[in-house]
Motif scaffolding. Structure first.
Motif, PDB file in Angstrom:
ATOM      1  N   SER A  98       0.798  -1.390   0.101  1.00 43.85           N
ATOM      2  CA  SER A  98       0.042   0.033   0.053  1.00 43.85           C
ATOM      3  C   SER A  98       0.957   1.332  -0.117  1.00 43.85           C
ATOM      4  O   SER A  98       2.023   1.080   0.307  1.00 43.85           O
ATOM      5  N   ARG A  99       0.311   2.313   0.154  1.00 39.32           N
ATOM      6  CA  ARG A  99       0.957   3.727  -0.137  1.00 39.32           C
ATOM      7  C   ARG A  99       0.770   4.409   1.288  1.00 39.32           C
ATOM      8  O   ARG A  99      -0.363   4.853   1.640  1.00 39.32           O
ATOM      9  N   GLY A 100       1.707   4.258   1.935  1.00 41.32           N
ATOM     10  CA  GLY A 100       1.733   5.182   3.195  1.00 41.32           C
ATOM     11  C   GLY A 100       2.892   5.042   4.148  1.00 41.32           C
ATOM     12  O   GLY A 100       3.728   4.095   3.701  1.00 41.32           O
ATOM     13  N   PRO A 101       3.143   5.605   5.283  1.00 35.38           N
ATOM     14  CA  PRO A 101       4.437   5.523   6.088  1.00 35.38           C
ATOM     15  C   PRO A 101       4.562   3.970   6.665  1.00 35.38           C
ATOM     16  O   PRO A 101       3.413   3.384   6.890  1.00 35.38           O
ATOM     17  N   LEU A 102       5.788   3.423   6.811  1.00 37.95           N
ATOM     18  CA  LEU A 102       6.014   2.159   7.373  1.00 37.95           C
ATOM     19  C   LEU A 102       5.284   1.973   8.804  1.00 37.95           C
ATOM     20  O   LEU A 102       4.796   1.077   8.994  1.00 37.95           O
ATOM     21  N   GLU A 103       5.387   3.140   9.524  1.00 43.18           N
ATOM     22  CA  GLU A 103       4.802   3.225  10.809  1.00 43.18           C
ATOM     23  C   GLU A 103       3.377   2.865  10.641  1.00 43.18           C
ATOM     24  O   GLU A 103       2.832   2.081  11.489  1.00 43.18           O
ATOM     25  N   SER A 104       2.715   3.138   9.842  1.00 46.41           N
ATOM     26  CA  SER A 104       1.030   3.178   9.651  1.00 46.41           C
ATOM     27  C   SER A 104       0.730   1.691   9.336  1.00 46.41           C
ATOM     28  O   SER A 104       0.064   1.037   9.753  1.00 46.41           O
ATOM     29  N   LYS A 105       1.671   1.065   8.448  1.00 43.55           N
ATOM     30  CA  LYS A 105       1.620  -0.303   8.006  1.00 43.55           C
ATOM     31  C   LYS A 105       1.780  -1.328   9.066  1.00 43.55           C
ATOM     32  O   LYS A 105       1.145  -2.072   9.298  1.00 43.55           O
ATOM     33  N   ALA A 106       2.790  -1.012   9.875  1.00 44.11           N
ATOM     34  CA  ALA A 106       3.190  -1.882  10.806  1.00 44.11           C
ATOM     35  C   ALA A 106       2.277  -1.789  11.971  1.00 44.11           C
ATOM     36  O   ALA A 106       1.874  -2.827  12.512  1.00 44.11           O
ATOM     37  N   SER A 107       1.778  -0.735  12.234  1.00 45.78           N
ATOM     38  CA  SER A 107       0.804  -0.632  13.169  1.00 45.78           C
ATOM     39  C   SER A 107      -0.570  -1.045  13.006  1.00 45.78           C
ATOM     40  O   SER A 107      -1.124  -1.874  14.024  1.00 45.78           O
ATOM     41  N   PHE A 108      -0.754  -1.048  11.865  1.00 45.64           N
ATOM     42  CA  PHE A 108      -2.309  -1.509  11.397  1.00 45.64           C
ATOM     43  C   PHE A 108      -2.103  -3.117  11.499  1.00 45.64           C
ATOM     44  O   PHE A 108      -3.031  -3.812  11.916  1.00 45.64           O
ATOM     45  N   LEU A 109      -0.856  -3.600  10.920  1.00 40.61           N
ATOM     46  CA  LEU A 109      -0.896  -5.171  11.040  1.00 40.61           C
ATOM     47  C   LEU A 109      -0.637  -5.675  12.632  1.00 40.61           C
ATOM     48  O   LEU A 109      -1.055  -6.660  12.887  1.00 40.61           O
ATOM     49  N   PHE A 110      -0.085  -4.722  13.316  1.00 43.72           N
ATOM     50  CA  PHE A 110      -0.207  -5.402  14.616  1.00 43.72           C
ATOM     51  C   PHE A 110      -1.644  -5.687  15.307  1.00 43.72           C
ATOM     52  O   PHE A 110      -1.967  -6.409  15.915  1.00 43.72           O
ATOM     53  N   ARG A 111      -2.529  -4.584  14.947  1.00 44.86           N
ATOM     54  CA  ARG A 111      -3.938  -4.688  15.329  1.00 44.86           C
ATOM     55  C   ARG A 111      -4.705  -6.080  14.799  1.00 44.86           C
ATOM     56  O   ARG A 111      -5.456  -6.464  15.138  1.00 44.86           O
ATOM     57  N   VAL A 112      -4.254  -6.161  13.241  1.00 46.24           N
ATOM     58  CA  VAL A 112      -4.773  -7.373  12.582  1.00 46.24           C
ATOM     59  C   VAL A 112      -4.326  -8.549  13.323  1.00 46.24           C
ATOM     60  O   VAL A 112      -5.397  -9.674  13.416  1.00 46.24           O
ATOM     61  N   PHE A 113      -3.311  -8.742  13.719  1.00 45.98           N
ATOM     62  CA  PHE A 113      -2.821 -10.092  14.397  1.00 45.98           C
ATOM     63  C   PHE A 113      -2.935 -10.100  15.843  1.00 45.98           C
ATOM     64  O   PHE A 113      -2.572 -10.984  16.428  1.00 45.98           O
TER      65      PHE A 113
END
Length: 306
Positions: A98-113
């Motif tokens: 996706s298009r966005g900051p690495l911090e946003s991507k990692a934080s979202f996946l933390f919530r998913v998992f």
């Protein structure tokens, strides 16, 4: 060296579907909540996949190839022809692409998992995050060029939880502090950064910590880039995949459809009738079955090499 190989690109099939390069915020705040309402289980069949993303892409004005493109995308994500794909694997791949900051991507996946829903992540869940990211990217990217030998996700998770109790969990802040400075992860994630702004505010390379993983040294590199009709790159030409692409293009889609018809995908007996009738009820994939998935895939290939 991973940092010198350039940005990883989605397969041509995924790109034509419109699913690549979606804003991270859209995936995290719109698509995932809507998807979980539509698919409370983690297994999704072709009909549900097509129905959900047809609507989601239409709302974004990105219905490029229409339903046919989504059908091809689903098949590319289901190389075994089971008729079901893993939602965790799917959204992990879409997030890193996706298009966005690495911090946003990692934080979202933390919530998913965060499967317990307590804003904490356990060691098995962290290993699952790494494994599903790797396997999803292997199916979604061209010439990935990164390796995750069997056992590596669990080894990385074990190292991240070193010194903690067996049942101890990691908070969002602890998770961030860990991956920010893990050299293996940061070097790998460089391949998914479109520009400096996506790494803004993160610790520089001089602050990374390099761990030695014997799993990375135990295996010879393997070719992992999937064959993707309509796209050719230097890496693919080197490993012979470009020739396969041209063969498939020459044969055309009709030949591919005939080939698929001659070898119908395997479906569980209790779901075969639903598939034949074209119903859109998603297959159930309990959390237990997801947690027991085999470790493998492709995400990290460096072991401290600068």
């Amino acid at each position: 060296e991973a940092s010198q190989q350039g940005r990883v690109e989605p397969t041509a099939v995924l790109e034509r579907s419109g699913l690549a390069d979606i804003p991270t915020e859209t995936i995290a705040t719109v698509w995932w909540p809507q998807f979980r309402l539509r698919c409370p289980r983690f297994g999704v069949n072709a009909a549900v996949f097509e129905s959900f993303f047809t609507s989601a892409l239409k709302e974004l004005g990105r219905s490029r190839g229409g339903q046919e493109a989504l059908q091809r995308a689903f098949r590319s994500l289901d190389p075994g022809g089971r008729g079901v794909i893993d939602a965790l694997e799917l959204f992990a791949a879409l997030t890193w692409l996706s298009r966005g900051p690495l911090e946003s991507k990692a934080s979202f996946l933390f919530r998913v998992f965060d499967l317990s829903g307590r804003s904490r992540i356990e060691r098995p869940a962290l290993a699952l995050l790494l494994e599903r990211s790797a396997s999803g990217l292997r199916k979604s990217c061209t010439c990935l060029g990164l390796q995750v030998p069997e056992g590596l996700p669990h080894a990385i998770a074990a190292r991240a939880f070193a010194g903690r109790g067996v049942e101890e969990e990691m908070s969002p802040a602890e998770f961030s502090q860990w991956w920010w400075r893990d050299g293996v992860l940061r070097r790998s994630l460089e391949r998914f950064v479109a520009g400096p702004s996506e790494e803004e505010g993160l610790p520089g390379e001089e602050e990374w910590h390099w761990e030695t993983y014997t799993e990375l040294e135990a295996r010879e590199p393997v070719a992992v880039a999937p064959v993707t009709p309509g796209r050719e790159s230097n890496g693919q030409a080197q490993n012979g995949q470009a020739e396969e692409e041209r063969r498939r293009e020459d044969e055309g889609e009709e030949a591919l459809e005939a080939e698929r018809a001659a070898s119908p995908p395997h479906l569980p007996l209790d779901k075969k009738a639903e598939h034949e009738e074209g119903e859109e009820d998603e297959e159930e994939a309990p959390v237990e079955s997801v947690m027991e998935g085999e470790t493998g895939g492709d995400m990290a290939s460096v072991n401290g090499d600068a």
